[in-house]
Scaffold this motif. Structure first.
Motif, PDB file in Angstrom:
ATOM      1  N   UNK A 156      21.998 -35.493 -10.508  1.00  0.00           N
ATOM      2  CA  UNK A 156      21.552 -35.310  -9.128  1.00  0.00           C
ATOM      3  C   UNK A 156      22.175 -36.441  -8.319  1.00  0.00           C
ATOM      4  N   UNK A 157      22.993 -36.059  -7.360  1.00  0.00           N
ATOM      5  CA  UNK A 157      23.654 -37.073  -6.545  1.00  0.00           C
ATOM      6  C   UNK A 157      23.098 -37.021  -5.132  1.00  0.00           C
ATOM      7  N   UNK A 158      23.035 -38.187  -4.508  1.00  0.00           N
ATOM      8  CA  UNK A 158      22.582 -38.253  -3.112  1.00  0.00           C
ATOM      9  C   UNK A 158      23.586 -39.062  -2.316  1.00  0.00           C
ATOM     10  N   UNK A 159      23.804 -38.634  -1.099  1.00  0.00           N
ATOM     11  CA  UNK A 159      24.710 -39.398  -0.252  1.00  0.00           C
ATOM     12  C   UNK A 159      24.348 -39.244   1.217  1.00  0.00           C
ATOM     13  N   UNK A 160      24.651 -40.290   1.969  1.00  0.00           N
ATOM     14  CA  UNK A 160      24.472 -40.198   3.415  1.00  0.00           C
ATOM     15  C   UNK A 160      25.777 -39.739   4.057  1.00  0.00           C
ATOM     16  N   UNK A 161      26.864 -39.727   3.275  1.00  0.00           N
ATOM     17  CA  UNK A 161      28.175 -39.436   3.862  1.00  0.00           C
ATOM     18  C   UNK A 161      28.936 -38.420   3.018  1.00  0.00           C
ATOM     19  N   UNK A 162      28.527 -37.187   3.147  1.00  0.00           N
ATOM     20  CA  UNK A 162      29.072 -36.155   2.264  1.00  0.00           C
ATOM     21  C   UNK A 162      30.581 -35.967   2.464  1.00  0.00           C
ATOM     22  N   UNK A 163      31.073 -36.190   3.672  1.00  0.00           N
ATOM     23  CA  UNK A 163      32.516 -35.959   3.870  1.00  0.00           C
ATOM     24  C   UNK A 163      33.394 -37.011   3.203  1.00  0.00           C
ATOM     25  N   UNK A 164      32.773 -38.057   2.670  1.00  0.00           N
ATOM     26  CA  UNK A 164      33.571 -39.031   1.907  1.00  0.00           C
ATOM     27  C   UNK A 164      33.679 -38.640   0.435  1.00  0.00           C
ATOM     28  N   UNK A 165      32.927 -37.615   0.044  1.00  0.00           N
ATOM     29  CA  UNK A 165      33.007 -37.158  -1.341  1.00  0.00           C
ATOM     30  C   UNK A 165      34.250 -36.286  -1.505  1.00  0.00           C
TER      31      UNK A 165
END
Ligand code: ADP
Length: 334
Positions: A156-165
């Motif tokens: 399970x991954x969480x991010x505040x900046x999905x476009x950097x993935x």
């Protein structure tokens, strides 16, 4: 870390309260109904098949409940939750040891997933797809690849900046959920629940005022409630009323819309120095002295959500509502 022992004690207390306030079942996880429903179906289906649920990605601003939902999923699955952060996955060895230590059925929660080093992402792909861990052992001509079978696990991954993935990483998640800001009514419910856990008597007007200033964010709502609770305690108030909320917000330099000093500085600078815009992201970065990521992740989304700032093709512009809110109508260029 603050060296003041009183401050440290306060920090510890806050941490303990945070643990107390974190929802530990689906019913106390308020709002985000669509996400909850989807996640529950995925879990139930996986349980019926006797499998682990697919890898999941949650993205959205800080404090909206991404870590909490990972905890709930682990609880529901009766799984062990292993927590790490993209910041800790810098070197190949970091990821290899994290993966190699997983046990059957574990849930691996990776916060700040956008910070996973790109060069080690490639180790993650086969681990996610086919539970294989490929690693190089030895050096030079004697180096060879070793493949380890991993136990069944869910990432399970969480991010505040999905476009950097990276796109290849994103494509390996079975479901991607966008977490949005909460509605006022849900924030009020969260405050009432937290007040109940803390044994506080609070008037409904006070709940509404805290909720309005909470930036549509559960973490902020709880933080404000804790500060109002301190204020009420110091002033020997048996019941928390609106007055206590206003005084606390004023002390914290938070206005009734939840804008902090920096939010106001940002809007004010665009109005006074740039005629209300349009301005580019770099200008906002310069005004705040923060990095681009923080401006894009923390300041902008909230001000846009509040209708005080707008993104246009030519840049960011301040809205009429912002002029009104800051009482700066006289600066408006007609
Ligand atoms: P994130 O991981 O998105 O930064 P967290 O899961 O750490 O956010 O949530 C911050 C705090 O807000 C939690 O400790 C919890 O007390 C509260 N919280 C978050 N989401 C909810 C919710 N849906 N209902 C009630 N409280 C919540």
């Amino acid at each position: 870390m603050n060296g003041n022992p009183m401050e440290q004690k306060k920090g510890e207390q806050d941490f303990q309260i945070d643990t107390l306030l974190r929802p530990d079942n689906w019913d106390s996880y308020i709002g985000q109904e669509r996400i909850k429903a989807n996640v529950k179906i995925m879990i139930e289906a996986a349980q019926k098949r006797g499998e682990r649920p697919d890898h999941l990605l949650f993205y959205g601003p800080q404090g909206l409940g991404k870590t909490t939902i990972a905890n709930l999923i682990a609880k529901e699955m009766g799984a062990q939750l292993r927590i790490t952060s993209g910041v800790n996955l810098e070197k190949t060895g970091d990821l290899v040891s994290t993966l190699a230590n997983l046990e059957e059925g574990d849930i691996l929660f990776v916060d700040e997933a956008h910070r996973i080093n790109r060069t080690i992402e490639e180790i993650l792909y086969p681990a996610m797809e086919s539970r294989k861990l490929h690693m190089m052992v030895g050096k030079g001509p004697a180096a060879r690849q070793l493949t380890l079978d991993l136990p069944a696990f869910t990432l399970i991954a969480a991010t505040t900046r999905v476009n950097l993935l990276s796109a290849p990483l994103r494509s390996r998640f079975g479901a991607i959920f966008s977490m949005d800001y909460y509605e006022q009514a849900h924030i009020e419910e969260i405050i009432r629940r937290s007040a109940g856990i803390l044994g506080l008597q609070i008037e409904s007007g006070a709940v509404a005022s805290i909720a309005r200033a909470a930036r549509f964010t559960p973490r902020t709502a709880n933080r404000l409630l804790k500060r109002v609770r301190d204020y009420a305690q110091v002033h020997n108030m048996a019941t928390i009323g609106e007055e206590a909320v206003y005084d606390t917000l004023e002390m914290l330099e938070i206005d009734e819309l939840g804008l902090e000093k920096w939010d106001r500085k940002l809007l004010e600078s665009i109005i006074k120095k740039f005629k209300g815009g349009p301005v580019g992201l770099n200008t906002l970065v310069a005004i705040l002295g923060e990095d681009k990521g923080t401006v894009e992740e923390i300041y902008e989304p909230f001000l846009i959500k509040m209708g005080l700032l707008q993104k246009t093709p030519s840049g960011r512009v301040v809205t009429d509502e912002a002029y009104d809110h800051l009482n700066l109508r006289q600066f408006k260029v007609q």
